[in-house]
Design a protein around this motif. Structure first.
Motif, PDB file in Angstrom:
ATOM      1  N   LYS A  52       0.932  -1.417  -0.050  1.00 24.95           N
ATOM      2  CA  LYS A  52       0.085   0.034  -0.076  1.00 24.95           C
ATOM      3  C   LYS A  52       0.665   1.293  -0.031  1.00 24.95           C
ATOM      4  N   SER A  53       2.119   1.143   0.592  1.00 24.05           N
ATOM      5  CA  SER A  53       2.780   2.551   0.537  1.00 24.05           C
ATOM      6  C   SER A  53       4.384   2.141   0.786  1.00 24.05           C
ATOM      7  N   VAL A  54       4.970   3.440   0.878  1.00 20.32           N
ATOM      8  CA  VAL A  54       6.329   3.081   1.184  1.00 20.32           C
ATOM      9  C   VAL A  54       6.413   3.586   2.668  1.00 20.32           C
ATOM     10  N   VAL A  55       7.267   2.546   3.468  1.00 19.70           N
ATOM     11  CA  VAL A  55       7.289   3.106   4.953  1.00 19.70           C
ATOM     12  C   VAL A  55       8.937   2.993   5.613  1.00 19.70           C
ATOM     13  N   GLU A  56       9.203   3.931   6.053  1.00 17.38           N
ATOM     14  CA  GLU A  56      10.595   4.122   6.615  1.00 17.38           C
ATOM     15  C   GLU A  56      10.479   3.113   7.754  1.00 17.38           C
ATOM     16  N   MET A  57      11.556   2.122   7.874  1.00 16.16           N
ATOM     17  CA  MET A  57      11.715   1.258   8.969  1.00 16.16           C
ATOM     18  C   MET A  57      12.723   1.884   9.952  1.00 16.16           C
ATOM     19  N   THR A  58      12.478   1.786  11.109  1.00 19.48           N
ATOM     20  CA  THR A  58      13.522   2.017  12.107  1.00 19.48           C
ATOM     21  C   THR A  58      14.217   1.061  13.051  1.00 19.48           C
ATOM     22  N   THR A  59      15.177   0.994  13.652  1.00 18.49           N
ATOM     23  CA  THR A  59      15.699  -0.243  14.191  1.00 18.49           C
ATOM     24  C   THR A  59      15.152  -0.159  15.830  1.00 18.49           C
ATOM     25  N   PRO A  60      14.837  -1.348  16.412  1.00 12.63           N
ATOM     26  CA  PRO A  60      14.575  -1.325  17.981  1.00 12.63           C
ATOM     27  C   PRO A  60      15.767  -1.672  18.540  1.00 12.63           C
ATOM     28  N   TYR A  61      16.841  -1.514  18.031  1.00 10.88           N
ATOM     29  CA  TYR A  61      18.164  -2.119  18.680  1.00 10.88           C
ATOM     30  C   TYR A  61      19.207  -0.828  18.341  1.00 10.88           C
ATOM     31  N   ARG A  62      20.241  -0.842  19.299  1.00 11.05           N
ATOM     32  CA  ARG A  62      21.444  -0.177  19.150  1.00 11.05           C
ATOM     33  C   ARG A  62      22.701  -0.927  19.120  1.00 11.05           C
ATOM     34  N   GLY A  63      23.516  -0.359  18.121  1.00 16.42           N
ATOM     35  CA  GLY A  63      24.943  -1.168  18.032  1.00 16.42           C
ATOM     36  C   GLY A  63      25.497  -0.913  16.663  1.00 16.42           C
ATOM     37  N   THR A  64      26.122  -2.057  16.128  1.00 17.22           N
ATOM     38  CA  THR A  64      26.960  -1.996  14.881  1.00 17.22           C
ATOM     39  C   THR A  64      25.982  -2.869  14.042  1.00 17.22           C
ATOM     40  N   VAL A  65      25.677  -2.412  12.614  1.00 16.88           N
ATOM     41  CA  VAL A  65      25.082  -3.067  11.842  1.00 16.88           C
ATOM     42  C   VAL A  65      26.155  -4.477  11.234  1.00 16.88           C
ATOM     43  N   LEU A  66      25.653  -5.516  11.712  1.00 18.79           N
ATOM     44  CA  LEU A  66      26.307  -6.684  11.108  1.00 18.79           C
ATOM     45  C   LEU A  66      26.091  -7.298   9.984  1.00 18.79           C
ATOM     46  N   ALA A  67      24.660  -7.197   9.483  1.00 21.66           N
ATOM     47  CA  ALA A  67      24.159  -7.866   8.398  1.00 21.66           C
ATOM     48  C   ALA A  67      22.965  -7.142   7.970  1.00 21.66           C
ATOM     49  N   LEU A  68      22.721  -6.965   6.627  1.00 22.55           N
ATOM     50  CA  LEU A  68      21.651  -6.536   5.826  1.00 22.55           C
ATOM     51  C   LEU A  68      20.638  -7.393   5.092  1.00 22.55           C
ATOM     52  N   GLY A  69      19.238  -7.616   5.515  1.00 21.96           N
ATOM     53  CA  GLY A  69      18.562  -8.523   4.795  1.00 21.96           C
ATOM     54  C   GLY A  69      18.603  -8.515   3.366  1.00 21.96           C
ATOM     55  N   GLY A  70      19.090  -7.712   2.629  1.00 24.46           N
ATOM     56  CA  GLY A  70      18.971  -7.612   1.224  1.00 24.46           C
ATOM     57  C   GLY A  70      19.348  -6.311   0.408  1.00 24.46           C
ATOM     58  N   GLU A  71      19.182  -6.451  -0.784  1.00 21.92           N
ATOM     59  CA  GLU A  71      19.575  -5.079  -1.547  1.00 21.92           C
ATOM     60  C   GLU A  71      18.411  -4.475  -1.865  1.00 21.92           C
ATOM     61  N   PRO A  72      18.637  -2.877  -2.347  1.00 17.78           N
ATOM     62  CA  PRO A  72      17.326  -2.390  -2.812  1.00 17.78           C
ATOM     63  C   PRO A  72      16.859  -3.152  -4.033  1.00 17.78           C
ATOM     64  N   GLY A  73      15.662  -3.157  -4.180  1.00 15.14           N
ATOM     65  CA  GLY A  73      15.018  -4.161  -5.195  1.00 15.14           C
ATOM     66  C   GLY A  73      14.505  -5.383  -4.794  1.00 15.14           C
ATOM     67  N   ASP A  74      15.238  -5.872  -3.657  1.00 14.79           N
ATOM     68  CA  ASP A  74      14.815  -7.325  -3.098  1.00 14.79           C
ATOM     69  C   ASP A  74      13.464  -7.297  -2.565  1.00 14.79           C
ATOM     70  N   VAL A  75      12.835  -8.372  -2.539  1.00 13.86           N
ATOM     71  CA  VAL A  75      11.585  -8.610  -1.988  1.00 13.86           C
ATOM     72  C   VAL A  75      11.715  -9.583  -0.815  1.00 13.86           C
ATOM     73  N   ILE A  76      11.324  -9.134   0.471  1.00  9.14           N
ATOM     74  CA  ILE A  76      11.398 -10.311   1.518  1.00  9.14           C
ATOM     75  C   ILE A  76      10.285 -10.162   2.384  1.00  9.14           C
ATOM     76  N   GLU A  77      10.204 -11.471   2.828  1.00  8.94           N
ATOM     77  CA  GLU A  77       8.710 -11.825   3.433  1.00  8.94           C
ATOM     78  C   GLU A  77       8.629 -11.171   5.035  1.00  8.94           C
ATOM     79  N   VAL A  78       7.413 -10.903   5.582  1.00 11.37           N
ATOM     80  CA  VAL A  78       7.340 -10.630   6.733  1.00 11.37           C
ATOM     81  C   VAL A  78       7.777 -11.634   7.540  1.00 11.37           C
ATOM     82  N   GLY A  79       8.612 -11.281   8.699  1.00  8.93           N
ATOM     83  CA  GLY A  79       9.296 -12.232   9.682  1.00  8.93           C
ATOM     84  C   GLY A  79      10.717 -12.868   8.931  1.00  8.93           C
ATOM     85  N   GLN A  80      11.135 -12.289   7.659  1.00 10.29           N
ATOM     86  CA  GLN A  80      12.712 -12.560   7.521  1.00 10.29           C
ATOM     87  C   GLN A  80      13.426 -11.371   8.178  1.00 10.29           C
TER      88      GLN A  80
END
Length: 100
Positions: free
Chosen positions: A43-71
């Motif tokens: 329905k829209s573009v949403v800006e996601m925020t992190t519930p954690y603080r620290g160092t980013v260790l991994a990202l769940g994909g690249e721009p253009g990738d589709v991921i499922e809820v819960g991934q």
């Protein structure tokens, strides 16, 4: 200990989202509630925020990738810490598919 933030359902009908843009990169330090990426839902573009603080260790994909809820969307922890083995594929954190 590293924390895994999984893509939440931001609407009743949301089952997946497309990563539009990352605002952080691996190795960046993030703070609580910091914007980390934009995700396009059904329905829209949403800006996601992190519930954690620290160092980013991994990202769940690249721009253009589709991921499922819960991934995995992002993994945050201490510098040099390994991505938790509980993730099915910590090397990739593979997307469902890539939109063209």
């Amino acid at each position: 200990m590293a924390s895994i933030f999984k893509l939440p359902a931001v609407g009743d009908t949301m089952v997946e989202g497309e990563i539009v843009e990352w605002l952080v990169d691996i190795g960046d330090t993030v703070d609580l509630d910091q914007p980390i990426c934009s995700v396009e839902t059904d329905k829209s573009v949403v800006e996601m925020t992190t519930p954690y603080r620290g160092t980013v260790l991994a990202l769940g994909g690249e721009p253009g990738d589709v991921i499922e809820v819960g991934q995995t969307l992002i993994v945050v922890g201490e510098p040099g810490e390994e991505v938790p083995a509980s993730d099915p594929d910590p090397e990739r954190l593979r997307p469902l598919r890539r939109r063209r």
